[in-house]
Write a protein that holds these residues in place. Sequence first.
Motif, PDB file in Angstrom:
ATOM      1  N   ASN A   1     -18.807  -7.581  -4.133  1.00 33.91           N
ATOM      2  CA  ASN A   1     -17.393  -7.517  -4.499  1.00 33.91           C
ATOM      3  C   ASN A   1     -16.599  -6.905  -3.350  1.00 33.91           C
ATOM      4  OD1 ASN A   1     -18.181  -8.521  -6.922  1.00 33.91           O
ATOM      5  ND2 ASN A   1     -17.646  -6.701  -8.135  1.00 33.91           N
ATOM      6  N   LEU A   2     -15.449  -7.494  -3.038  1.00 30.17           N
ATOM      7  CA  LEU A   2     -14.574  -6.984  -1.991  1.00 30.17           C
ATOM      8  C   LEU A   2     -13.263  -6.521  -2.615  1.00 30.17           C
ATOM      9  CD1 LEU A   2     -14.006  -6.759   1.148  1.00 30.17           C
ATOM     10  CD2 LEU A   2     -12.808  -8.937   0.893  1.00 30.17           C
ATOM     11  N   LYS A   3     -12.883  -5.282  -2.364  1.00 26.73           N
ATOM     12  CA  LYS A   3     -11.645  -4.728  -2.923  1.00 26.73           C
ATOM     13  C   LYS A   3     -10.763  -4.212  -1.789  1.00 26.73           C
ATOM     14  CE  LYS A   3      -8.610  -3.076  -5.819  1.00 26.73           C
ATOM     15  NZ  LYS A   3      -7.662  -3.991  -6.494  1.00 26.73           N
ATOM     16  N   VAL A   4      -9.612  -4.945  -1.579  1.00 20.49           N
ATOM     17  CA  VAL A   4      -8.609  -4.521  -0.614  1.00 20.49           C
ATOM     18  C   VAL A   4      -7.487  -3.838  -1.399  1.00 20.49           C
ATOM     19  CG1 VAL A   4      -6.958  -5.277   1.136  1.00 20.49           C
ATOM     20  CG2 VAL A   4      -9.190  -6.408   0.946  1.00 20.49           C
ATOM     21  N   PRO A   5      -7.044  -2.650  -0.983  1.00 11.69           N
ATOM     22  CA  PRO A   5      -5.980  -1.959  -1.725  1.00 11.69           C
ATOM     23  C   PRO A   5      -4.781  -2.890  -1.970  1.00 11.69           C
ATOM     24  CG  PRO A   5      -6.853  -0.514  -0.040  1.00 11.69           C
ATOM     25  CD  PRO A   5      -7.480  -1.839   0.185  1.00 11.69           C
ATOM     26  N   GLY A   6      -4.307  -2.933  -3.243  1.00 12.19           N
ATOM     27  CA  GLY A   6      -3.163  -3.761  -3.616  1.00 12.19           C
ATOM     28  C   GLY A   6      -3.522  -5.206  -3.890  1.00 12.19           C
ATOM     29  N   GLN A   7      -4.784  -5.573  -3.719  1.00 11.38           N
ATOM     30  CA  GLN A   7      -5.228  -6.958  -3.948  1.00 11.38           C
ATOM     31  C   GLN A   7      -6.281  -6.963  -5.052  1.00 11.38           C
ATOM     32  OE1 GLN A   7      -3.781  -9.522  -2.226  1.00 11.38           O
ATOM     33  NE2 GLN A   7      -2.488  -7.931  -1.281  1.00 11.38           N
ATOM     34  N   PRO A   8      -6.400  -8.080  -5.786  1.00 10.52           N
ATOM     35  CA  PRO A   8      -7.430  -8.155  -6.826  1.00 10.52           C
ATOM     36  C   PRO A   8      -8.835  -8.189  -6.203  1.00 10.52           C
ATOM     37  CG  PRO A   8      -6.370 -10.282  -6.525  1.00 10.52           C
ATOM     38  CD  PRO A   8      -5.573  -9.304  -5.724  1.00 10.52           C
ATOM     39  N   THR A   9      -9.856  -7.719  -6.980  1.00  7.38           N
ATOM     40  CA  THR A   9     -11.241  -7.730  -6.515  1.00  7.38           C
ATOM     41  C   THR A   9     -11.724  -9.170  -6.380  1.00  7.38           C
ATOM     42  OG1 THR A   9     -11.685  -5.612  -7.565  1.00  7.38           O
ATOM     43  CG2 THR A   9     -13.588  -7.000  -7.048  1.00  7.38           C
TER      44      THR A   9
ATOM     45  N   GLN B   1      -6.459 -10.118   5.396  1.00  7.45           N
ATOM     46  CA  GLN B   1      -5.261 -10.293   6.228  1.00  7.45           C
ATOM     47  C   GLN B   1      -4.080  -9.476   5.697  1.00  7.45           C
ATOM     48  OE1 GLN B   1      -4.634 -11.791   9.125  1.00  7.45           O
ATOM     49  NE2 GLN B   1      -6.829 -12.281   9.362  1.00  7.45           N
ATOM     50  N   LYS B   2      -4.089  -9.190   4.392  1.00  7.27           N
ATOM     51  CA  LYS B   2      -2.986  -8.449   3.777  1.00  7.27           C
ATOM     52  C   LYS B   2      -3.177  -6.933   3.863  1.00  7.27           C
ATOM     53  CE  LYS B   2      -2.159 -12.298   0.591  1.00  7.27           C
ATOM     54  NZ  LYS B   2      -2.161 -12.733  -0.821  1.00  7.27           N
ATOM     55  N   ALA B   3      -4.319  -6.517   4.372  1.00  8.13           N
ATOM     56  CA  ALA B   3      -4.568  -5.078   4.499  1.00  8.13           C
ATOM     57  C   ALA B   3      -3.740  -4.500   5.632  1.00  8.13           C
ATOM     58  CB  ALA B   3      -6.054  -4.821   4.758  1.00  8.13           C
ATOM     59  N   THR B   4      -3.371  -3.255   5.508  1.00  3.79           N
ATOM     60  CA  THR B   4      -2.594  -2.567   6.542  1.00  3.79           C
ATOM     61  C   THR B   4      -3.403  -1.398   7.096  1.00  3.79           C
ATOM     62  OG1 THR B   4      -1.567  -1.126   4.899  1.00  3.79           O
ATOM     63  CG2 THR B   4      -0.413  -3.180   5.448  1.00  3.79           C
ATOM     64  N   ARG B   5      -2.900  -0.864   8.238  1.00  2.00           N
ATOM     65  CA  ARG B   5      -3.631   0.241   8.873  1.00  2.00           C
ATOM     66  C   ARG B   5      -3.787   1.417   7.916  1.00  2.00           C
ATOM     67  NH1 ARG B   5      -1.704   2.230  14.680  1.00  2.00           N
ATOM     68  NH2 ARG B   5      -2.515   0.126  15.121  1.00  2.00           N
ATOM     69  N   GLY B   6      -4.997   1.966   7.872  1.00  2.00           N
ATOM     70  CA  GLY B   6      -5.301   3.102   7.002  1.00  2.00           C
ATOM     71  C   GLY B   6      -5.883   2.690   5.668  1.00  2.00           C
ATOM     72  N   ASP B   7      -5.812   1.370   5.339  1.00  3.18           N
ATOM     73  CA  ASP B   7      -6.399   0.907   4.076  1.00  3.18           C
ATOM     74  C   ASP B   7      -7.921   1.048   4.122  1.00  3.18           C
ATOM     75  OD1 ASP B   7      -4.003   0.336   2.949  1.00  3.18           O
ATOM     76  OD2 ASP B   7      -4.119  -1.857   3.217  1.00  3.18           O
ATOM     77  N   LEU B   8      -8.499   1.456   2.990  1.00  2.96           N
ATOM     78  CA  LEU B   8      -9.958   1.590   2.872  1.00  2.96           C
ATOM     79  C   LEU B   8     -10.474   0.442   2.008  1.00  2.96           C
ATOM     80  CD1 LEU B   8     -12.300   3.484   3.727  1.00  2.96           C
ATOM     81  CD2 LEU B   8     -12.114   4.531   1.464  1.00  2.96           C
ATOM     82  N   VAL B   9     -11.117  -0.521   2.631  1.00  4.54           N
ATOM     83  CA  VAL B   9     -11.672  -1.679   1.929  1.00  4.54           C
ATOM     84  C   VAL B   9     -13.046  -1.293   1.380  1.00  4.54           C
ATOM     85  CG1 VAL B   9     -12.380  -4.065   2.141  1.00  4.54           C
ATOM     86  CG2 VAL B   9     -10.424  -3.234   3.459  1.00  4.54           C
TER      87      VAL B   9
END
Length: 508
Positions: free
Chosen positions: A448-456, A473-481
């Motif tokens: 499972n991949l979870k990007v902050p602000g995006q569905p799993t 691609q929608k992740a921003t600097r500092g996001d913890l995937v």
Amino acid sequence: MAGGKLTPRQKMINLMYLVFIAMLAMNMSKEVLSAFGLMNEKFEGANASAKATNEQMMLSLDTKAAEAKGEFTVAASTAHKAEAASKKFYSFVETLKAEVLTGVEPEEGKLPYESMDKADNLDNSWFNGDSYAPRGNEVIKAIETYKSEMKAALGNEKKYSAILNEVTKKFDLSEVVNKEGIKIKYLDYHFKGFPAIASLAKLSAWQNDAKKAESDVISAALGKAAVQAASYSNYQAIVVLEKNAYFQGENVKGKVVLGRYDENTKPTSFQGPGRLENGQAVISLTAGSVGEQTINGQFTFLEDGKSIPLKFAGNYVVVPRPNSATISADKMNVVYRGVPNPMTISFAGVANNKVKASAAGMSGSDGKYVLRAGSGTSVMINVSATLPDGKVVSDKKEFRIKGLPAPTGKIRGEIAAKGQKGNLETCTVSAVMEDFDFPVTVNVTQFNLKVPGQPTIVVSGNKMDGRARSAIQKATRGDLVVISEIKASFTGIDQVAKRVSTCTFEVQ
């Protein structure tokens, strides 16, 4: 420890070598210590016998000198000089033996061989670092004096040259070159760090060598072969046991016979593992497999024109060569549930085909076994061995059972990776069973991949698919995937391992 100038590194290596030898000596098994004790008993018994025999022979020589005068008078004088040198050296060695036994209390009239494993008495008395202490120099001087007195007594007469050469050889004080090519001083090589009982046996052997030299001189002085053949000094009490190795508690059987080596008694032929030498067969063979082995053969003599066969047979027991230490970490006796646990099981002194091991889930034979642990927290391994005499002995040991460790999830080979999100798109998700020595292969099949602000996003395989890359691609600097719910297939284990741990990737 060696002659010449040594570098600090070489001195340290030499010191470590001495410490290692000392540790081997101090940790010597009770069986070996007892064997040295028995060896010392044989030497002391032989010395007492030689003393009585030499006195008898000297009396016979003195009688010949009184009756025949002439050459026997000169021979008797030579023999008495050799006897005096021998007695002087013998008495000095007796003081060294008393030094070895300082602080040793006999038990029921017998020395406690198994507790005589220390080297303190001689080490503290004879040695001072890499040099000899004053007492050590006294020992060297006594040996040199003995050799010089024997040389003065025997002179250059040809019939005594072989005896003098033997004395010189047996008491050669030259430095000894060990297996590493390092020269070691004579007393260091033979006594330093050795158990007290081993040193005692060596000193008794010195006395035996001196008594033998004394006996040889008297025999040569007597001169005539008839006197030599009739003398009991040429007989030896020989202990003949049914075999040459026994287990503790086993019944020792054998006999004691009188034997005499006579080079004039020559067989017409010999069949067996050896060669004829001075009327005796000198055995030379390579020890066979572990267990009881047999030596047999036949002498053939010619008597009254007829061939007389004389068969012989004997047994010996082969035990494994002590080329490694047995080291056991008692708290680490562990087997793992879910994998085949290989085991090597043996019984000291017993061939592998005579050893059987059993436990729940165990299979194998001839020392090589595999244990597949079942339920529960421990398993008991039972071992039995059939000794050469047919008796069966047994032992057992308990092993703890542990489950398989949880695989560790990793992204780009790390539990917590960092980097550009473009790197994350091409990364591989993996799982590893860390600090686990068994050959296990783990293949990630889903995560499972979870990007902050995006569905799993559920991803099949071990690489990012199109949906996963779009989310990244929608992740921003500092996001913890977060990569979780990692599923994997396993090769090399019998059951599914624990759940794979989560791993993360910080976008920079």
